[in-house]
Design a protein around this motif. Sequence first.
Motif, mmCIF file in Angstrom:
data_model
loop_
_atom_site.group_PDB
_atom_site.id
_atom_site.type_symbol
_atom_site.label_atom_id
_atom_site.label_comp_id
_atom_site.label_asym_id
_atom_site.label_seq_id
_atom_site.Cartn_x
_atom_site.Cartn_y
_atom_site.Cartn_z
ATOM 1 N N GLY A 1 -47.892 23.260 -41.642
ATOM 2 C CA GLY A 1 -48.568 21.980 -41.413
ATOM 3 C C GLY A 1 -47.596 20.870 -41.063
ATOM 4 N N PHE A 2 -46.483 20.805 -41.778
ATOM 5 C CA PHE A 2 -45.515 19.758 -41.487
ATOM 6 C C PHE A 2 -44.706 20.045 -40.228
ATOM 7 N N VAL A 18 -54.959 24.342 -41.208
ATOM 8 C CA VAL A 18 -55.691 24.210 -42.473
ATOM 9 C C VAL A 18 -56.783 25.267 -42.556
ATOM 10 N N MET A 19 -57.541 25.439 -41.479
ATOM 11 C CA MET A 19 -58.639 26.412 -41.496
ATOM 12 C C MET A 19 -58.119 27.846 -41.630
ATOM 13 N N LEU A 20 -57.005 28.144 -40.990
ATOM 14 C CA LEU A 20 -56.403 29.478 -41.100
ATOM 15 C C LEU A 20 -55.979 29.749 -42.540
ATOM 16 N N LEU A 21 -55.370 28.769 -43.161
ATOM 17 C CA LEU A 21 -54.898 28.945 -44.537
ATOM 18 C C LEU A 21 -56.033 28.886 -45.545
ATOM 19 N N ARG A 22 -57.108 28.222 -45.188
ATOM 20 C CA ARG A 22 -58.247 28.139 -46.106
ATOM 21 C C ARG A 22 -58.838 29.524 -46.369
ATOM 22 N N ALA A 64 -54.383 11.415 -26.362
ATOM 23 C CA ALA A 64 -54.562 12.847 -26.078
ATOM 24 C C ALA A 64 -53.575 13.697 -26.877
ATOM 25 N N ILE A 65 -52.329 13.271 -26.934
ATOM 26 C CA ILE A 65 -51.325 14.007 -27.713
ATOM 27 C C ILE A 65 -51.703 13.999 -29.192
ATOM 28 N N PHE A 66 -52.133 12.860 -29.692
ATOM 29 C CA PHE A 66 -52.558 12.747 -31.088
ATOM 30 C C PHE A 66 -53.712 13.697 -31.389
ATOM 31 N N LEU A 67 -54.715 13.712 -30.540
ATOM 32 C CA LEU A 67 -55.887 14.555 -30.786
ATOM 33 C C LEU A 67 -55.561 16.045 -30.699
ATOM 34 N N VAL A 68 -54.687 16.418 -29.773
ATOM 35 C CA VAL A 68 -54.280 17.830 -29.665
ATOM 36 C C VAL A 68 -53.556 18.267 -30.930
ATOM 37 N N HIS A 69 -52.659 17.435 -31.418
ATOM 38 C CA HIS A 69 -51.930 17.794 -32.627
ATOM 39 C C HIS A 69 -52.809 17.725 -33.873
ATOM 40 N N LEU A 70 -53.786 16.839 -33.875
ATOM 41 C CA LEU A 70 -54.737 16.802 -34.973
ATOM 42 C C LEU A 70 -55.558 18.092 -35.013
ATOM 43 N N ALA A 71 -55.955 18.567 -33.840
ATOM 44 C CA ALA A 71 -56.684 19.840 -33.770
ATOM 45 C C ALA A 71 -55.803 21.009 -34.214
ATOM 46 N N ALA A 72 -54.530 20.976 -33.833
ATOM 47 C CA ALA A 72 -53.615 22.038 -34.262
ATOM 48 C C ALA A 72 -53.422 22.019 -35.772
ATOM 49 N N GLY A 73 -53.290 20.829 -36.350
ATOM 50 C CA GLY A 73 -53.166 20.724 -37.801
ATOM 51 C C GLY A 73 -54.419 21.197 -38.514
ATOM 52 N N TYR A 101 -50.026 31.167 -50.656
ATOM 53 C CA TYR A 101 -51.093 30.743 -49.747
ATOM 54 C C TYR A 101 -51.813 29.480 -50.223
ATOM 55 N N PRO A 102 -52.150 29.372 -51.506
ATOM 56 C CA PRO A 102 -52.752 28.091 -51.937
ATOM 57 C C PRO A 102 -51.809 26.902 -51.776
ATOM 58 N N LEU A 103 -50.528 27.107 -52.043
ATOM 59 C CA LEU A 103 -49.554 26.030 -51.855
ATOM 60 C C LEU A 103 -49.454 25.638 -50.386
ATOM 61 N N ALA A 104 -49.432 26.634 -49.501
ATOM 62 C CA ALA A 104 -49.370 26.363 -48.063
ATOM 63 C C ALA A 104 -50.624 25.634 -47.602
ATOM 64 N N TYR A 105 -51.766 26.010 -48.162
ATOM 65 C CA TYR A 105 -53.036 25.366 -47.809
ATOM 66 C C TYR A 105 -53.005 23.878 -48.177
ATOM 67 N N PHE A 106 -52.600 23.572 -49.395
ATOM 68 C CA PHE A 106 -52.567 22.176 -49.815
ATOM 69 C C PHE A 106 -51.463 21.388 -49.106
ATOM 70 N N ALA A 107 -50.358 22.042 -48.764
ATOM 71 C CA ALA A 107 -49.316 21.377 -47.977
ATOM 72 C C ALA A 107 -49.834 21.065 -46.575
ATOM 73 N N ALA A 108 -50.625 21.960 -45.998
ATOM 74 C CA ALA A 108 -51.197 21.718 -44.670
ATOM 75 C C ALA A 108 -52.204 20.574 -44.711
ATOM 76 N N ILE A 109 -52.971 20.473 -45.798
ATOM 77 C CA ILE A 109 -53.887 19.340 -45.951
ATOM 78 C C ILE A 109 -53.102 18.036 -46.053
ATOM 79 N N ALA A 110 -52.016 18.058 -46.801
ATOM 80 C CA ALA A 110 -51.171 16.869 -46.925
ATOM 81 C C ALA A 110 -50.574 16.489 -45.567
ATOM 82 N N ALA A 111 -50.159 17.476 -44.789
ATOM 83 C CA ALA A 111 -49.595 17.212 -43.465
ATOM 84 C C ALA A 111 -50.650 16.633 -42.528
ATOM 85 N N LEU A 112 -51.875 17.133 -42.624
ATOM 86 C CA LEU A 112 -52.954 16.601 -41.799
ATOM 87 C C LEU A 112 -53.240 15.143 -42.172
#
Length: 109
Positions: A12-13, A68-72, A55-64, A81-92
């Motif tokens: 995520g980061f 999150v959805m992959l790790l969920r 456009a760059i912001f929205l593309v990266h927001l979709a990637a983030g 995996y739970p740590l990675a999931y919550f880290a990805a949420i924090a990064a988003l």
Amino acid sequence: MRPRSLLLLGAGFTVWAVAFVALYAMLSVGCRFGWDDTALDMAGGLSLQRLQLIAIFLVHLAAGAAVVMLLRRRRGEGFLYPLAYFAAIAALGASVFSFAGVFFLSACQ
């Protein structure tokens, strides 16, 4: 524990960092080439500079969000995996907080 699961902690980061570099680079390029003075009628009067930053912001927001959805789906597996999931949420959340200025801040002042 697989080695890949350890790399997922920073996924995520990593997306956040790529967004930071891309936005900063394109801000500099756009300011240098005067894209902030080029208004596009078909985009509601937005400048070319603001349009490409959004456009760059929205593309990266979709990637983030994709990270999150992959790790969920895998957050019930193992310890990392739970740590990675919550880290990805924090990064988003950090992405939204850090880069939302592309919608309203002046670009090249």
